[in-house]
Design a protein around this motif. Structure first.
Motif, mmCIF file in Angstrom:
data_model
loop_
_atom_site.group_PDB
_atom_site.id
_atom_site.type_symbol
_atom_site.label_atom_id
_atom_site.label_comp_id
_atom_site.label_asym_id
_atom_site.label_seq_id
_atom_site.Cartn_x
_atom_site.Cartn_y
_atom_site.Cartn_z
ATOM 1 N N ASN A 77 27.340 3.422 56.599
ATOM 2 C CA ASN A 77 27.359 4.874 57.519
ATOM 3 C C ASN A 77 28.512 5.558 57.181
ATOM 4 O O ASN A 77 28.704 6.976 57.281
ATOM 5 C CB ASN A 77 26.975 4.450 58.943
ATOM 6 C CG ASN A 77 25.736 3.948 59.040
ATOM 7 O OD1 ASN A 77 24.947 3.978 58.150
ATOM 8 N ND2 ASN A 77 25.457 3.234 60.303
ATOM 9 N N MET A 78 29.851 5.001 57.519
ATOM 10 C CA MET A 78 30.953 6.020 57.123
ATOM 11 C C MET A 78 31.125 6.637 56.000
ATOM 12 O O MET A 78 31.498 7.622 55.513
ATOM 13 C CB MET A 78 32.065 5.078 57.719
ATOM 14 C CG MET A 78 33.504 5.847 57.463
ATOM 15 S SD MET A 78 35.064 4.950 57.924
ATOM 16 C CE MET A 78 35.023 3.658 56.824
ATOM 17 N N ALA A 79 30.944 5.717 54.844
ATOM 18 C CA ALA A 79 30.932 6.115 53.527
ATOM 19 C C ALA A 79 29.831 7.345 53.242
ATOM 20 O O ALA A 79 30.231 8.242 52.605
ATOM 21 C CB ALA A 79 30.814 5.069 52.603
ATOM 22 N N GLU A 80 28.730 7.175 53.879
ATOM 23 C CA GLU A 80 27.594 8.067 53.583
ATOM 24 C C GLU A 80 28.246 9.413 54.502
ATOM 25 O O GLU A 80 28.010 10.559 53.991
ATOM 26 C CB GLU A 80 26.446 7.555 53.922
ATOM 27 C CG GLU A 80 25.046 8.587 53.656
ATOM 28 C CD GLU A 80 23.879 7.943 54.080
ATOM 29 O OE1 GLU A 80 22.787 8.965 54.282
ATOM 30 O OE2 GLU A 80 23.616 6.689 54.172
ATOM 31 N N GLN A 81 28.548 9.187 55.389
ATOM 32 C CA GLN A 81 28.861 10.543 56.273
ATOM 33 C C GLN A 81 30.028 11.080 55.603
ATOM 34 O O GLN A 81 30.146 12.462 55.495
ATOM 35 C CB GLN A 81 29.385 10.061 57.744
ATOM 36 C CG GLN A 81 29.490 11.158 58.743
ATOM 37 C CD GLN A 81 30.895 11.898 58.848
ATOM 38 O OE1 GLN A 81 31.837 11.182 58.407
ATOM 39 N NE2 GLN A 81 30.836 13.037 58.877
ATOM 40 N N MET A 82 31.127 10.780 55.047
ATOM 41 C CA MET A 82 32.271 11.009 54.360
ATOM 42 C C MET A 82 31.764 11.890 53.015
ATOM 43 O O MET A 82 32.177 12.737 52.607
ATOM 44 C CB MET A 82 33.261 10.047 53.942
ATOM 45 C CG MET A 82 33.925 9.580 55.067
ATOM 46 S SD MET A 82 34.947 8.183 54.851
ATOM 47 C CE MET A 82 36.255 8.929 53.699
ATOM 48 N N LEU A 83 30.630 11.300 52.374
ATOM 49 C CA LEU A 83 30.175 11.904 51.064
ATOM 50 C C LEU A 83 29.580 13.217 51.421
ATOM 51 O O LEU A 83 29.610 14.109 50.743
ATOM 52 C CB LEU A 83 29.155 10.962 50.350
ATOM 53 C CG LEU A 83 29.821 9.731 49.522
ATOM 54 C CD1 LEU A 83 29.003 8.837 49.128
ATOM 55 C CD2 LEU A 83 30.619 10.424 48.532
ATOM 56 N N ASN A 84 28.548 13.008 52.603
ATOM 57 C CA ASN A 84 27.759 14.184 53.020
ATOM 58 C C ASN A 84 28.434 15.244 53.764
ATOM 59 O O ASN A 84 27.872 16.193 53.801
ATOM 60 C CB ASN A 84 26.562 13.661 53.795
ATOM 61 C CG ASN A 84 25.634 12.938 52.938
ATOM 62 O OD1 ASN A 84 25.721 13.015 51.624
ATOM 63 N ND2 ASN A 84 24.783 11.938 53.637
ATOM 64 N N ASN A 85 29.672 15.084 54.346
ATOM 65 C CA ASN A 85 30.358 15.933 54.907
ATOM 66 C C ASN A 85 31.927 15.994 54.456
ATOM 67 O O ASN A 85 32.787 15.418 55.259
ATOM 68 C CB ASN A 85 30.588 15.616 56.595
ATOM 69 C CG ASN A 85 28.871 15.647 57.055
ATOM 70 O OD1 ASN A 85 28.146 16.592 56.849
ATOM 71 N ND2 ASN A 85 28.424 14.498 57.649
ATOM 72 N N PRO A 86 32.098 16.338 53.331
ATOM 73 C CA PRO A 86 33.579 16.319 52.724
ATOM 74 C C PRO A 86 34.427 17.410 53.637
ATOM 75 O O PRO A 86 33.861 18.269 53.984
ATOM 76 C CB PRO A 86 33.394 16.845 51.376
ATOM 77 C CG PRO A 86 32.251 17.600 51.183
ATOM 78 C CD PRO A 86 31.146 16.907 52.326
ATOM 79 N N VAL A 87 35.850 16.986 53.911
ATOM 80 C CA VAL A 87 36.561 18.046 54.652
ATOM 81 C C VAL A 87 37.409 18.502 53.598
ATOM 82 O O VAL A 87 37.930 18.004 52.859
ATOM 83 C CB VAL A 87 37.494 17.067 55.603
ATOM 84 C CG1 VAL A 87 38.574 18.147 56.079
ATOM 85 C CG2 VAL A 87 36.738 16.489 56.473
ATOM 86 N N ARG A 88 37.314 20.008 53.558
ATOM 87 C CA ARG A 88 37.971 20.627 52.357
ATOM 88 C C ARG A 88 39.165 21.374 53.017
ATOM 89 O O ARG A 88 39.030 22.308 54.155
ATOM 90 C CB ARG A 88 36.867 21.619 51.662
ATOM 91 C CG ARG A 88 36.040 20.875 50.970
ATOM 92 C CD ARG A 88 35.421 21.847 50.174
ATOM 93 N NE ARG A 88 34.307 21.294 49.149
ATOM 94 C CZ ARG A 88 32.991 20.798 49.849
ATOM 95 N NH1 ARG A 88 32.558 21.287 50.774
ATOM 96 N NH2 ARG A 88 32.381 20.124 48.934
ATOM 97 N N PRO A 89 40.263 21.309 52.713
ATOM 98 C CA PRO A 89 41.735 21.891 53.345
ATOM 99 C C PRO A 89 41.375 23.527 52.871
ATOM 100 O O PRO A 89 40.747 23.960 52.023
ATOM 101 C CB PRO A 89 42.851 21.319 52.628
ATOM 102 C CG PRO A 89 42.170 20.689 51.309
ATOM 103 C CD PRO A 89 40.706 20.284 51.583
#
Length: 89
Positions: A77-89
């Motif tokens: 779930n964490m990996a999927e959340q990170m892939l679907n909601n990338p943080v862009r600086p």
């Protein structure tokens, strides 16, 4: 020519320990928990081999499997959340 060969051998010997971590794939090494389970089940003054003891060991095994499944699911779930909601600086 011998010096060139020696350099390569030394380089391989220095790099080999760093690459050994790449060889482990899949599930991590299993930890032997039978002594812990045995101590836990014997704490209730249950005789080894009795139905209560066997049920206790089965329950401990099921609980461990459920905990591993929860940890795996949380990681996915964490990996999927990170892939679907990338943080862009």
């Amino acid at each position: 020519m011998q010096f060139g060969l020696a350099k390569h051998v030394i380089a391989i010997l220095l790099i080999a320990p760093l690459l050994t971590g790449c060889l482990e794939r899949g599930q991590p090494t299993m930890v032997d928990t039978s002594a812990d389970d045995d101590a836990f089940c014997r704490a209730n003054n249950v005789a080894v081999g009795s139905n209560e003891y066997v049920n206790c060991r089965k329950n401990r095994d099921v609980q461990r499997g459920n905990a591993n499944a929860r940890a795996d699911r949380a990681q996915r779930n964490m990996a999927e959340q990170m892939l679907n909601n990338p943080v862009r600086p």
